[in-house]
Design a protein around this motif. Structure first.
Motif, PDB file in Angstrom:
ATOM      1  N   PHE A  21       0.858  -1.190   0.000  1.00  0.00           N
ATOM      2  CA  PHE A  21       0.000   0.000   0.000  1.00  0.00           C
ATOM      3  C   PHE A  21       0.893   1.238   0.000  1.00  0.00           C
ATOM      4  O   PHE A  21       1.990   1.224   0.561  1.00  0.00           O
ATOM      5  N   VAL A  22       0.391   2.313  -0.603  1.00  0.00           N
ATOM      6  CA  VAL A  22       1.283   3.438  -0.857  1.00  0.00           C
ATOM      7  C   VAL A  22       1.838   4.053   0.435  1.00  0.00           C
ATOM      8  O   VAL A  22       2.994   4.471   0.495  1.00  0.00           O
ATOM      9  N   THR A  43      10.058   4.476  -5.946  1.00  0.00           N
ATOM     10  CA  THR A  43       9.373   4.464  -7.239  1.00  0.00           C
ATOM     11  C   THR A  43       7.874   4.292  -7.022  1.00  0.00           C
ATOM     12  O   THR A  43       7.438   3.300  -6.422  1.00  0.00           O
ATOM     13  N   LEU A  44       7.118   5.279  -7.510  1.00  0.00           N
ATOM     14  CA  LEU A  44       5.668   5.258  -7.321  1.00  0.00           C
ATOM     15  C   LEU A  44       4.960   5.461  -8.648  1.00  0.00           C
ATOM     16  O   LEU A  44       5.587   5.761  -9.672  1.00  0.00           O
ATOM     17  N   GLY A  45       3.626   5.356  -8.611  1.00  0.00           N
ATOM     18  CA  GLY A  45       2.783   5.657  -9.768  1.00  0.00           C
ATOM     19  C   GLY A  45       2.273   7.089  -9.655  1.00  0.00           C
ATOM     20  O   GLY A  45       3.049   8.028  -9.453  1.00  0.00           O
ATOM     21  N   SER A  46       0.961   7.250  -9.711  1.00  0.00           N
ATOM     22  CA  SER A  46       0.366   8.587  -9.676  1.00  0.00           C
ATOM     23  C   SER A  46       0.441   9.191  -8.266  1.00  0.00           C
ATOM     24  O   SER A  46       0.161   8.519  -7.273  1.00  0.00           O
ATOM     25  N   LEU A  47       0.811  10.468  -8.226  1.00  0.00           N
ATOM     26  CA  LEU A  47       0.901  11.153  -6.922  1.00  0.00           C
ATOM     27  C   LEU A  47      -0.330  12.030  -6.671  1.00  0.00           C
ATOM     28  O   LEU A  47      -0.414  12.722  -5.659  1.00  0.00           O
ATOM     29  N   VAL A  71      -1.378  11.897  -2.331  1.00  0.00           N
ATOM     30  CA  VAL A  71      -0.203  11.036  -2.136  1.00  0.00           C
ATOM     31  C   VAL A  71       1.034  11.921  -1.966  1.00  0.00           C
ATOM     32  O   VAL A  71       1.916  11.638  -1.143  1.00  0.00           O
ATOM     33  N   GLU A  72       1.060  13.029  -2.722  1.00  0.00           N
ATOM     34  CA  GLU A  72       2.197  13.956  -2.612  1.00  0.00           C
ATOM     35  C   GLU A  72       2.289  14.553  -1.204  1.00  0.00           C
ATOM     36  O   GLU A  72       3.384  14.682  -0.645  1.00  0.00           O
TER      37      GLU A  72
END
Ligand code: GDP
Length: 326
Positions: free
Chosen positions: A193-194, A214-218, A256-257
């Motif tokens: 989980f993020v 390394t992540l996807g959409s923020l 997320v940011e």
């Protein structure tokens, strides 16, 4: 004292709920999936308490589609309360494994309800639903009457399970309730989980054990609460005089940011120096913003999510620092 049965007892919520119920004097039974590993780290503090394990806490092997086994366990343990937490709970993974997500999350819940329907004195039943049922909602914040518009296999499976729970309450007079939970986190959150991925990376980077994250959409915004607060609300729902559905959220959302910024600030770093983005972590359909209105839970359950995001993040990062420290 009452007896409770928990499906998904080895998960984040299941382990906190078991601790909470045992502290209240309950006898607790948990369903666990049979596999070759007996590592159940989240339950370790309870396993090593000899007054608890196999005295007031008992584990039983059963998959959610083992109907006969679950029926037998229910007859044997005769719980007063059944907390149904089990299921494939990762939204991203639900795009990779939609069939098993629906088999466990949707059909698993229906199978449990069918078993309860046949019992002479069924336990009170709580289905742990999810804000993912709202998908891309028409209104913000969402409440108990907001129409479901799920956009992920997980959200669709949860919408099915939620509506079946309400249907069985209305049609068969079961004491069946839904806790519609917004994201809730803790040091016991799974590492895919993020939130936990970020707190673990912040800790590892600050200790020199990792270089980047390394992540996807923020951009996604979530209403993130603290898991121990949420298991308290779950218990409260089953102590009400009548069965009902409740939104459990904080009423505040962050991106997320934002989460990244708070986590890296705990270790005095700037997340922008370490971030990498990879389309591998993007989802075929994304839920942009979920925000709960927990007014009904506040009024009827006397419950509020007391732990706010900066405190949750601090607890998680500090836990991960302790765990990773050489
Ligand atoms: P969800 O709300 O149940 O999907 O909880 P997650 O923690 O899995 O994801 C929350 C948000 O973070 C979603 O908008 C994801 O698209 C976003 N996200 C960005 N990068 C990642 C990543 O690497 N892993 C996960 N799990 N989510 C990510």
């Amino acid at each position: 004292m009452p007896t409770a049965l928990i499906t998904g007892i080895t998960g984040q919520d299941g382990s906190y709920l078991a601790e909470r119920l045992l502290a209240k004097g309950y006898t607790v039974h948990g369903l666990v999936r049979r596999n070759s590993s007996t590592v159940r780290t989240r339950l370790d503090p309870l396993f090593y308490d000899k007054d608890v394990y196999n005295e007031r806490l008992f584990l039983h092997y059963a998959d959610l589609d083992d109907v006969t086994t679950i029926r037998r366990i229910l007859h044997k343990t005769m719980p007063d309360e059944l907390y149904h937490l089990a299921g494939q709970s990762h939204v991203g993974a639900s795009f990779e494994i939609p069939e098993s997500t629906c088999q466990f999350t949707a059909m698993g819940t229906l199978k449990l309800l069918e078993i309860l329907r046949d019992l002479p004195t069924p336990p009170k039943f709580l289905h742990i639903s999810s804000s993912e049922i709202f998908g891309r909602p028409d209104e913000s914040p969402q409440n108990e009457t907001t129409p479901m518009r799920p956009v992920t296999p997980y959200g669709i499976a949860k919408a099915f399970a939620t509506q079946m729970t309400t249907l069985y309450r209305d049609s068969f007079e079961l004491f069946a309730c839904n806790a519609i939970c917004y994201n809730h986190e803790s040091p016991r959150r799974g590492e895919s989980f993020v939130t936990r991925k970020i707190t673990k990376a912040a800790a590892a980077i600050s200790l020199g054990l990792q270089d980047t994250i390394t992540l996807g959409s923020l951009d996604g915004r979530r209403d993130w609460g603290f898991a121990p607060d949420y298991v308290d609300a779950m218990w409260r729902i089953l102590q009400q005089p009548a069965p009902d559905d409740y939104i459990l959220g904080t009423g505040i959302d962050h991106s997320v940011e934002d989460f990244l910024a708070i986590a890296f600030r705990v270790v005095d770093l700037d997340w922008r120096d370490y971030i990498q983005q990879d389309p591998r972590y993007l989802r075929p359909a994304e839920v942009n913003r979920l925000l709960g209105n927990p007014s009904k839970a506040k009024q009827q359950l006397g419950w509020t999510a007391t732990t706010q995001l900066p405190e949750i993040v601090r607890i998680m990062v500090q836990h991960d620092l302790r765990e990773l420290q050489p």
